[in-house]
Motif scaffolding. Structure first.
Motif, mmCIF file in Angstrom:
data_model
loop_
_atom_site.group_PDB
_atom_site.id
_atom_site.type_symbol
_atom_site.label_atom_id
_atom_site.label_comp_id
_atom_site.label_asym_id
_atom_site.label_seq_id
_atom_site.Cartn_x
_atom_site.Cartn_y
_atom_site.Cartn_z
ATOM 1 N N SER A 188 -9.321 -2.186 -11.636
ATOM 2 C CA SER A 188 -8.716 -2.414 -10.006
ATOM 3 C C SER A 188 -7.624 -3.018 -9.721
ATOM 4 C CB SER A 188 -10.135 -3.242 -9.462
ATOM 5 O OG SER A 188 -10.027 -4.470 -10.054
ATOM 6 N N LEU A 189 -7.094 -2.682 -8.042
ATOM 7 C CA LEU A 189 -5.965 -3.452 -7.939
ATOM 8 C C LEU A 189 -6.412 -5.091 -7.887
ATOM 9 C CD1 LEU A 189 -2.938 -3.198 -6.848
ATOM 10 C CD2 LEU A 189 -4.140 -3.220 -4.661
ATOM 11 N N GLN A 190 -7.469 -5.914 -7.664
ATOM 12 C CA GLN A 190 -7.720 -7.065 -7.620
ATOM 13 C C GLN A 190 -7.486 -7.626 -9.116
ATOM 14 O OE1 GLN A 190 -11.717 -7.692 -6.361
ATOM 15 N NE2 GLN A 190 -10.562 -9.630 -5.430
ATOM 16 N N VAL A 207 0.706 -7.968 -1.817
ATOM 17 C CA VAL A 207 -0.154 -6.850 -2.307
ATOM 18 C C VAL A 207 -0.815 -5.825 -0.716
ATOM 19 C CG1 VAL A 207 -2.311 -5.524 -3.096
ATOM 20 C CG2 VAL A 207 -1.151 -8.015 -4.188
ATOM 21 N N ILE A 208 0.150 -4.693 -0.213
ATOM 22 C CA ILE A 208 -0.167 -3.762 0.097
ATOM 23 C C ILE A 208 -1.454 -2.571 -0.724
ATOM 24 C CG2 ILE A 208 0.363 -2.133 2.202
ATOM 25 C CD1 ILE A 208 2.471 -3.374 2.152
ATOM 26 N N GLY A 209 -2.956 -2.667 -0.106
ATOM 27 C CA GLY A 209 -3.553 -1.488 -0.621
ATOM 28 C C GLY A 209 -4.856 -1.876 -1.200
ATOM 29 N N ASN A 210 -6.010 -1.330 -0.749
ATOM 30 C CA ASN A 210 -7.442 -1.781 -1.253
ATOM 31 C C ASN A 210 -7.670 -2.338 -2.412
ATOM 32 O OD1 ASN A 210 -10.735 -1.871 -1.342
ATOM 33 N ND2 ASN A 210 -10.685 0.572 -1.425
ATOM 34 N N PRO A 211 -8.327 -3.713 -2.467
ATOM 35 C CA PRO A 211 -8.465 -4.549 -3.794
ATOM 36 C C PRO A 211 -9.467 -3.805 -5.100
ATOM 37 C CG PRO A 211 -8.499 -5.616 -2.044
ATOM 38 C CD PRO A 211 -8.482 -4.557 -0.954
ATOM 39 N N GLU A 212 -10.447 -3.264 -4.732
ATOM 40 C CA GLU A 212 -11.354 -1.895 -5.664
ATOM 41 C C GLU A 212 -10.811 -0.800 -5.734
ATOM 42 O OE1 GLU A 212 -13.739 -4.285 -6.273
ATOM 43 O OE2 GLU A 212 -12.946 -5.236 -4.391
ATOM 44 N N GLN A 213 -9.204 -0.949 -5.471
ATOM 45 C CA GLN A 213 -8.972 0.740 -5.789
ATOM 46 C C GLN A 213 -8.854 0.529 -7.086
ATOM 47 O OE1 GLN A 213 -4.887 1.106 -3.198
ATOM 48 N NE2 GLN A 213 -4.214 1.603 -4.882
#
Length: 309
Positions: A188-190, A207-213
Motif C-alpha cells: 500500500s502507499l501508506q 505525498v499525493i495519493g490514496n494511502p490504501e492504493q
C-alpha cells in the motif's frame, strides 16, 4: 688502454644495469596505469602521499569516466596539487560539514551539490555576498579543497545516487543499472511511505495519493530531475508511484493532482532533495575506500535544512 674488468666489477655493473632497467620498466608501466607483476599490493600503497589530483584521477580511471564538456564538476576551493589528509563525501559542503571535516583532519570534501548556492557556483551572482565571503574564508583558513562530484557521479555505472538509494531502501534485487523503473512486491502507499521513512531515515514525506492504493511499479527519480522529465516519466511509464527528491510545486505536483482527478492512478512521494541523494554519496565511500587504502574516506550527511513546525 682500458683495463679489463674483473669478474666482480662486471657483476656489480650488471646488477646496477638490471636495477636501472627495472626501475625504468616499473615507471613506464605506472605511467600506463599497469601494475608491475613484481610489485606487491602493499608496495603500491605504502606511505604514498596522494594529492587532490591523484584522487580525482583515480576516480576517473576506476570509474571508467570520460571527460564531460562544460561540466560543473570543478574545484570550488583549494588547489588540485594539495596533499590529501583525509576525504569526506557529502551532499552539500555546509558550514557544519566543513567544521566536522576539520575535526576529522580531512581536507578534501567531495560534495554532490553546489557550494555557493547556484548550479555553477558563480560567487558573483549576488555582488558582495557576505555569506559567500565568510564561507570562502573558512575554507581558506583550514585549507579545505571542495570538489563538486555531480555529473560524474551520475555517469558512473551504476549511477551512484540511484544505486545508493536502492541499496539503502533494500531494493537492490529489483534495481537494474540504467533504468529508473523498479517492480517491487505489492504494498500500500501508506506502507511504502512508512518503509521509505524508516529505511532512508526521513522524518516526514510529502505525498499525493490514496494511502490504501497498491504500489508495485515504482519510478525512482532521486534529486531534482525537473518537471519535464518527471512528468514525461509518469506519462510514458505510468508507474503506480513516482518517487522524487524535489518538485516545482506548480509543475509535477499539479500534473499528478489533475491526473488523479481525471482517473489516473499515479501517486507522488517527495523525499526531499538532500535526503533523496545522500545515500548515493554515502555509498560512494564504499566504492572509493577499497581503491585507496592509505587515506581515510568517510561520509558526513549534510541533512535536511528544514524543520516542521
Amino acid at each position: 688502454m682500458k683495463k679489463p674488468s674483473s669478474p666482480s666489477s662486471a657483476t656489480s655493473r650488471d646488477r646496477r644495469k638490471f636495477m636501472i632497467n627495472t626501475a625504468k620498466t616499473a615507471g613506464g608501466l605506472a605511467l600506463l596505469g599497469i601494475k608491475p607483476a613484481f610489485a606487491t599490493h602493499h608496495d603500491a600503497h605504502a606511505n604514498k602521499q596522494h594529492t587532490v589530483q591523484d584522487i580525482m584521477d583515480l576516480i576517473f580511471k576506476e570509474g571508467g569516466l570520460s571527460p564531460i564538456k562544460d561540466t560543473v564538476d570543478t574545484l570550488k576551493s583549494g588547489k588540485a596539487s594539495q596533499p590529501v589528509t583525509g576525504i569526506v563525501t557529502t551532499m552539500f559542503a555546509t558550514i557544519p560539514v566543513i567544521e566536522e571535516a576539520v575535526k576529522r583532519k580531512a581536507n578534501f570534501i567531495i560534495a554532490h551539490e553546489p557550494t555557493f548556492y547556484n548550479h555553477r557556483d558563480d560567487t558573483g551572482m549576488v555582488p558582495d555576498n557576505g555569506v559567500v565571503k565568510q564561507k570562502q574564508e573558512l575554507l581558506d583558513k583550514h585549507k579545505i579543497v571542495v570538489w563538486r562530484f555531480h555529473d560524474y557521479c551520475h555517469a558512473l555505472r551504476p549511477d551512484a545516487v540511484s544505486y545508493g538509494v536502492a541499496k539503502k531502501a533494500k531494493w537492490l534485487s529489483y534495481f537494474k543499472t540504467g533504468e529508473n523503473m523498479l517492480t517491487i512486491p505489492p504494498v500500500s502507499l501508506q506502507a511504502l511511505v512508512k518503509h521509505l521513512k524508516s529505511s532512508l531515515g526521513i522524518a516526514h514525506l510529502r505525498v499525493i495519493g490514496n494511502p490504501e492504493q497498491t504500489c508495485e511499479r515504482v519510478a525512482l527519480l532521486p534529486g531534482a530531475w525537473g518537471g519535464t522529465r518527471q512528468i514525461s516519466t509518469a506519462e510514458t511509464q505510468k508507474p503506480d508511484v513516482l518517487i522524487v527528491g524535489e518538485v516545482s510545486e506548480w509543475e509535477t505536483a499539479e500534473y499528478i493532482r489533475d491526473g488523479r482527478s481525471l482517473g489516473r492512478k499515479t501517486a507522488l512521494i517527495v523525499l526531499g532533495h538532500a535526503q533523496s541523494e545522500e545515500p548515493g554519496m554515502e555509498w560512494f565511500v564504499d566504492w572509493l575506500q577499497p581503491k585507496i587504502r592509505d587515506v581515510k574516506v568517510s561520509h558526513i550527511a549534510s541533512g535536511n535544512p528544514f524543520t516542521w513546525m
